[in-house]
Structure formats: structure tokens, C-alpha cells
Design an enzyme around this catalytic site. Structure first.
Site, PDB file in Angstrom:
ATOM      1  CB  THR A 255      47.120  33.943  39.876  1.00 56.37           C
ATOM      2  OG1 THR A 255      46.929  33.718  38.481  1.00 56.37           O
ATOM      3  CG2 THR A 255      47.373  35.409  40.136  1.00 56.37           C
ATOM      4  CB  VAL A 256      46.160  32.685  44.699  1.00 58.63           C
ATOM      5  CG1 VAL A 256      46.209  32.891  46.199  1.00 58.63           C
ATOM      6  CG2 VAL A 256      45.128  33.612  44.070  1.00 58.63           C
TER       7      VAL A 256
ATOM      8  CE  LYS B  33      36.467  34.551  43.656  1.00 61.67           C
ATOM      9  NZ  LYS B  33      37.581  35.410  43.358  1.00 61.67           N
TER      10      LYS B  33
ATOM     11  CD  GLU C 210      41.082  39.006  55.911  1.00 63.66           C
ATOM     12  OE1 GLU C 210      40.220  39.653  55.306  1.00 63.66           O
ATOM     13  OE2 GLU C 210      41.106  38.898  57.145  1.00 63.66           O
TER      14      GLU C 210
ATOM     15  N   GLY D 235      40.465  39.991  48.000  1.00 65.41           N
ATOM     16  CA  GLY D 235      41.902  39.784  47.749  1.00 65.41           C
ATOM     17  C   GLY D 235      42.787  40.281  48.866  1.00 65.41           C
TER      18      GLY D 235
ATOM     19  N   GLY E 161      43.700  41.111  29.812  1.00 64.79           N
ATOM     20  CA  GLY E 161      43.703  40.097  30.867  1.00 64.79           C
ATOM     21  C   GLY E 161      42.911  40.502  32.095  1.00 64.79           C
TER      22      GLY E 161
ATOM     23  CD  GLU F 141      38.007  34.139  34.457  1.00 67.31           C
ATOM     24  OE1 GLU F 141      37.487  33.116  33.989  1.00 67.31           O
ATOM     25  OE2 GLU F 141      38.246  34.297  35.659  1.00 67.31           O
TER      26      GLU F 141
ATOM     27  CG  ASP G 106      33.876  37.431  41.762  1.00 72.37           C
ATOM     28  OD1 ASP G 106      34.579  36.451  42.060  1.00 72.37           O
ATOM     29  OD2 ASP G 106      34.146  38.600  42.129  1.00 72.37           O
TER      30      ASP G 106
ATOM     31  CE  LYS H 267      35.447  38.387  45.058  1.00 74.66           C
ATOM     32  NZ  LYS H 267      35.949  39.256  43.992  1.00 74.66           N
TER      33      LYS H 267
END
Ligand SMILES: NC(=O)c1ccc[n+]([C@@H]2O[C@H](COP(=O)([O-])OP(=O)(O)OC[C@H]3O[C@@H](n4cnc5c(N)ncnc54)[C@H](OP(=O)(O)O)[C@@H]3O)[C@@H](O)[C@H]2O)c1
Length: 430
Positions: free
Chosen positions: A22-23, A106, A130, A135, A188, A191, A202, A206
Site C-alpha cells: 500500500t505505502v 511505528k 513522518e 500517516g 477493509g 484486519e 497500534d 504511535k
């Protein structure tokens, strides 16, 4: 080709990508707009996987990420695979080989950031990240540069889109956590194994990095109090609304005058008057309070191919602009927070609380709850009894004034020992 930004470079900067998911895909497509940047190698797990990238030169692909970090021509490595292994070793090897690093990882920063930044120091390399916190929202660069003159002592943030989506849907539809999670998985937004998001891991990764750079002391991930959203009920959403609040998963950090930090992730009732109450669905937002700036909130897309690529590409361009100009590039962006913060344990903290109790419908039950709270030094701001159910029990909603966490947990135990069920205890934004 019309370029977005033409920078007068003597030679092309060579970038190696590790990861084209994705990224990575968003980064690759965006970097094409800069003719002084050449993506010269890309590591993936499966070279033969079909990829939605027009005109991708397959000869750039390798399934050995060490081809990227050991390539003497590459100046900057962007690690976009996630996880601890092999990401940690790849980044370390790349730095030892003279490359600067951009990462969106992260988990790796939260768990092994200290070692990575000390290797970066040793080899005079920079690591920019960053994309790892929220994101597409610019956060790290502003905190380290234009906000550098501030003493920021408070962070309150919504940094996990999945949980914010679930809580928003529960609020809007009056639906249960389980039903909304299922829907989010189908769309989506969550997950198949949602643990990392819904249990707050998560968000904890961060806030660990964000509070470290903001408070300029290392915040250890294992010292962060963490509670997810799986126990939030639709009844809590409704009760919160009636009382003038929304329920959000808030990652927060505070540091007092003695340098003691209180960093946590848990659901929170936030006043409908606050900015964070209006951050819905997958949007992220980070509120910072400090002097002299006061309070500011940065909000935007916390994930997704192009928003995340925006941050990764910004980091790559920041390094590119400095390469060859000095032996010590981007000094303000370096991490030197070697000192561990002294951390407050959650049991020592002071909070306001929302408590939902299912109680026997008997004379004096509200009085008894009030007495237990008073015995534990807990003042009540409000106590409301809802209608009696068929089983002769009633739901009682309590909002406390500021009280000690240990005392509150003791009161919950005593209220339950008295034959009631405390269905929810959620902290309230102060
Ligand atoms: N997705 C987001 O919106 C977002 C937002 C902020 C931060 N991040 C972070 O960005 C990073 C990447 O996330 P993503 O969503 O892009 O992940 P992803 O879609 O799962 O992509 C991962 C990529 O890494 C490749 N890969 C995995 N293991 C590898 C290995 N050992 N060697 C070589 N390549 C390997 C995969 O190859 P194949 O393509 O061959 O499978 C894939 O191209 C993670 O750290 C994540 O936390 C993501």
C-alpha cells in the site's frame, strides 16, 4: 513531463524501496514526479505478484532486501515492509553502509527506536519517520522545527483509524461493537485479526514515539498503560451522548514540572465541545498543548496509499535536499532523547470517570453507591437511574469528579461485592 518540483541537483539521488505494498506503491508513483530522484531498486516478497503500477520496470524488483541495503549506489533507503524482523537488521545494515533512512514502521520505532537512533548517531545518518505516527498528517517535522521553541506538556490524539471508524459507526448506528467490527472487516477498514488496532497496540506504538519527541525524554513502550475498545457497549455510547460526550480511543501524554510522564491509550468520554469529539471515521487528529503556542490540533488522513506516501516522500525530499551540502545533515530532525522518562503508573493517576452499574432495584441502592464512593474520597458529579427492567434491576449511570485511580478501582470492587454489576468504567476527558 511536467514536474511538481524541480530542484537543481548535480546528480540524481538514488532511492531504494523495501516494500511495494500500500505505502510503497504510493511512494513509487509519487516519486516519479521528481526527475532528480531515481528509484533504483525495490525489494518485495514476491517478484511475480501482479501490481497495480503502470509501466513498472520489473528489472528494478528483487526478492532479497539486502540487495537494496548493500547497493553502494543507493543514497536513501525507505523501509516500508513493517514489523521488527527483518526490518531492524535491514535498517541497521543500510546505515552502516552509509545510507539515510525513511521508515513508516511505528512498531519498530516504539520497540527498538533507541537502538536504531544510537546506530544512526554512530554512523552519522538520519532516520526520518513522518509516516509512522499519523500517516498523512505532518507532525514530526513541525514538532522538531517550527514548534521547537515550545514546551509542549500535553498530547491528546486519535491515531488509529480502525478504532475511530468502529466507534463512530457504533455512535451513528447504535450498533454493537461486534456487528460494526464485522462490517469494518468486510469493508477493509479492519484486519482479519484486529487485535493490534482494537486492543490499542497500534495507538500505543504511535504515542510512544510521539511523546518521546514531544517531551524530549524516552517513553518506554512497556510503561504505557493500554486498554482497547472491545468492552465498549452501545448503551455506553447512548449514555455518553445523553451526558454531552462522545467515546473515542484517545492516546494521551502529559509531563509535569518534575519531568514525570503519564502516557496511555484508553477509551475516553470526550466533551462534544472538544475538537476530538468531531474527528470521525478513519480521520486522525493530534492536539498539542504547550507554551507559547497554546493549543493546536492537526488532523487529516492517518493512513492510505497516497496520504502515507505524502509523508514518506516529504522525508525523502528533505534528505535529498541536504545531501552533499554538509557532513552533518538535518541536525534538528535527529533524535537525542537518550534519558528515560520517569513514568507515572496508572494506579497513581487522577481522572474523572463514567461508570455504568446494573443494580438491584431496591430501596437505598443509590445511597449505598454514593456512600462507597464517599468512603473512597470520590465525589459524584451526577448519578442517574434509568427505568427498571423486567428482572427488577436498573441501570445507573455515574459521572465522578476527579478521583484517584486506585480509589476508583477499589470502589468498583466494593460496589460489585454489594451485589451490583459494574458494566463499564471509562475515564472522562478533563
Ligand atoms: N497502510 C497504511 O496506510 C500505513 C499507514 C502508515 C504507516 N504504515 C506502515 O507502513 C509499512 C508498510 O505498510 P503497508 O500497508 O504498505 O504494508 P503492505 O501493503 O502489507 O506491504 C508490505 C510490502 O512489503 C513487502 N515485504 C514484506 N516482507 C518483505 C521482506 N521480507 N522482504 C521484501 N519485501 C517484503 C511486501 O511484498 P509483496 O508485495 O511481494 O507481498 C509488500 O510489498 C508498515 O510499517 C505500516 O505500519 C502503513
Amino acid at each position: 513531463m511536467i514536474l511538481w518540483y524541480d530542484f537543481p541537483m548535480k546528480k540524481k539521488i538514488k532511492v531504494g524501496l523495501i516494500g511495494l505494498g500500500t505505502v510503497g506503491s504510493g511512494v513509487f508513483k509519487t516519486l516519479r514526479n521528481f526527475d532528480y530522484i531515481e528509484v533504483s531498486k525495490i525489494a518485495v516478497r514476491d517478484i511475480n505478484k501482479p501490481r497495480n503500477i503502470e509501466g513498472l520496470d520489473k528489472s528494478l524488483l528483487t526478492d532479497n532486501p539486502y540487495d537494496v541495503v548493500n547497493d553502494p549506489e543507493i543514497d536513501i533507503v525507505a523501509e516500508l515492509i513493517g514489523g521488527l524482523d527483518p526490518a531492524y537488521d535491514l535498517i541497521t545494515t543500510a546505515m552502516k553502509n552509509g545510507k539515510h533512512i525513511v521508515t513508516a514502521n511505528k512498531e519498530l520505532l516504539a520497540k527498538r527506536g533507541e537502538e536504531l537512533f544510537s546506530t544512526a548517531d554512530e554512523y552519522n545518518r538520519v532516520i526520518l519517520y513522518e509516516a509512522a505516527i499519523a500517516g498523512g498528517i505532518p507532525l514530526i517535522m513541525p514538532i522538531k522545527t517550527i514548534l521547537a521553541g515550545n514546551k509542549i506538556n500535553k498530547i491528546e490524539a486519535i491515531v488509529n483509524g480502525t478504532t475511530n471508524y468502529i466507534l463512530t459507526k457504533m455512535d451513528v448506528q447504535g450498533a454493537s461493537y461486534e456487528d460494526v467490527l464485522k462490517e469494518a472487516q468486510q469493508l477493509g477498514y479492519a484486519e482479519a485479526d484486529p487485535t493490534g488496532d482494537v486492543e490499542g497496540f497500534d495507538a500505543a506504538y504511535k504515542i510512544a514515539t510521539l511523546s518521546t519527541i514531544t517531551f524530549k525524554k524516552r517513553i518506554k513502550i512497556e510503561k504505557i498503560y493500554r486498554e482497547g475498545i472491545t468492552k465498549i457497549r452501545s448503551q455506553d455510547m447512548k449514555a455518553a451522548n445523553d451526558l454531552g460526550y462522545k467515546i473515542k480511543l484517545i492516546a494521551s501524554g502529559k509531563i509535569d514540572e518534575n519531568g514525570k510522564a503519564d502516557v496511555r491509550v484508553h477509551p475516553m468520554l470526550v466533551s462534544k465541545k472538544s475538537t476530538l469529539a468531531h474527528i470521525d471515521y478513519v480521520t486522525n487528529a493530534v492536539s498539542l498543548t504547550g507554551h507559547p503556542v497554546g493549543s493546536i490540533t492537526l488532523s487529516g488522513p492517518g493512513a492510505g496509499e497516497f496520504p502515507t506516501a505524502s509523508s514518506v516522500v516529504g522525508d525523502i525530499l528533505a534528505i535529498s535536499a541536504e545531501l552533499g551540502t554538509s557532513d552533518y545533515i538535518l541536525p534538528m530532525m535527529r533524535c537525542r532523547h537518550a534519558e528515560n522518562a520517569d513514568m507515572t503508573d496508572i494506579s497513581e493517576t487522577e481522572n474523572k470517570y463514567y461508570m455504568s452499574i446494573n443494580a438491584k432495584n431496591a430501596m437505598g441502592v443509590i445511597g449505598k453507591i454514593g456512600n462507597i464512593c464517599a468512603d473512597n474520597n470520590i465525589s459524584l458529579a451526577s448519578i442517574v437511574q434509568k427505568c427498571v427492567s423486567d428482572d427488577n434491576t436498573a441501570d445507573i449511570t455515574v459521572i465522578t469528579e476527579i478521583a484517584n485511580e486506585k480509589a476508583m478501582q477499589n470502589a468498583v470492587k466494593l460496589i460489585e461485592q454489594d451485589g451490583n454489576k459494574v458494566n463499564s468504567l471509562i475515564r472522562v476527558q478533563v
